[in-house]
Design a protein around this motif. Sequence first.
Motif, PDB file in Angstrom:
ATOM      1  N   LYS A  84       0.821  -1.215   0.000  1.00  0.00           N
ATOM      2  CA  LYS A  84       0.000   0.000   0.000  1.00  0.00           C
ATOM      3  C   LYS A  84       0.853   1.262   0.000  1.00  0.00           C
ATOM      4  N   GLU A  85       2.148   1.088  -0.227  1.00  0.00           N
ATOM      5  CA  GLU A  85       3.081   2.218  -0.143  1.00  0.00           C
ATOM      6  C   GLU A  85       2.708   3.352  -1.099  1.00  0.00           C
ATOM      7  N   GLN A  86       2.384   3.006  -2.339  1.00  0.00           N
ATOM      8  CA  GLN A  86       2.111   4.043  -3.338  1.00  0.00           C
ATOM      9  C   GLN A  86       0.841   4.812  -3.017  1.00  0.00           C
ATOM     10  N   SER A  87      -0.215   4.126  -2.591  1.00  0.00           N
ATOM     11  CA  SER A  87      -1.453   4.854  -2.283  1.00  0.00           C
ATOM     12  C   SER A  87      -1.265   5.773  -1.084  1.00  0.00           C
ATOM     13  N   ILE A  88      -0.503   5.325  -0.097  1.00  0.00           N
ATOM     14  CA  ILE A  88      -0.215   6.166   1.069  1.00  0.00           C
ATOM     15  C   ILE A  88       0.652   7.350   0.652  1.00  0.00           C
ATOM     16  N   ALA A  89       1.651   7.098  -0.139  1.00  0.00           N
ATOM     17  CA  ALA A  89       2.554   8.168  -0.589  1.00  0.00           C
ATOM     18  C   ALA A  89       1.796   9.200  -1.421  1.00  0.00           C
ATOM     19  N   ASP A  90       0.906   8.751  -2.294  1.00  0.00           N
ATOM     20  CA  ASP A  90       0.114   9.674  -3.099  1.00  0.00           C
ATOM     21  C   ASP A  90      -0.807  10.518  -2.223  1.00  0.00           C
ATOM     22  N   PHE A  91      -1.408   9.890  -1.222  1.00  0.00           N
ATOM     23  CA  PHE A  91      -2.271  10.608  -0.289  1.00  0.00           C
ATOM     24  C   PHE A  91      -1.478  11.700   0.435  1.00  0.00           C
ATOM     25  N   LEU A  92      -0.316  11.331   0.955  1.00  0.00           N
ATOM     26  CA  LEU A  92       0.509  12.298   1.691  1.00  0.00           C
ATOM     27  C   LEU A  92       1.009  13.422   0.806  1.00  0.00           C
ATOM     28  N   ALA A  93       1.388  13.104  -0.415  1.00  0.00           N
ATOM     29  CA  ALA A  93       1.900  14.122  -1.336  1.00  0.00           C
ATOM     30  C   ALA A  93       0.826  15.174  -1.644  1.00  0.00           C
ATOM     31  N   ALA A  94      -0.426  14.775  -1.599  1.00  0.00           N
ATOM     32  CA  ALA A  94      -1.523  15.710  -1.914  1.00  0.00           C
ATOM     33  C   ALA A  94      -1.924  16.579  -0.732  1.00  0.00           C
ATOM     34  N   GLN A  95      -1.398  16.284   0.448  1.00  0.00           N
ATOM     35  CA  GLN A  95      -1.739  17.064   1.636  1.00  0.00           C
ATOM     36  C   GLN A  95      -0.883  18.310   1.735  1.00  0.00           C
ATOM     37  N   LYS A  96      -1.370  19.290   2.411  1.00  0.00           N
ATOM     38  CA  LYS A  96      -0.630  20.560   2.600  1.00  0.00           C
ATOM     39  C   LYS A  96      -0.245  20.731   4.041  1.00  0.00           C
TER      40      LYS A  96
END
Length: 96
Positions: A84-96
Amino acid sequence: MKRILLVATVATFTMGFAQADGAADYAGGGCASCHGAIGVSAIPTYPNLAGQNAAYTVKQLKDFQTGARKDPTMNAMAAIIAGKEQSIADFLAAQK
């Protein structure tokens, strides 16, 4: 014109599901308990992850999983979210 709008709408709708999956993977993996609900930690000991480059986050998680990067807590936590690394990383990258 309608076709372009439809494509943009479908892409936005699909990205919303991906974002929701990442948020669920992040929360379900226990990440939020230390790093905060959206990757902004209230505890100075734990780093903020919001807005971090997704490729970097994936690499760090995989390094914790393989033992290339060592931290007893993170080595165990990274194992829980394997796959699930990529989905978590994508979620975090979209946060401010």
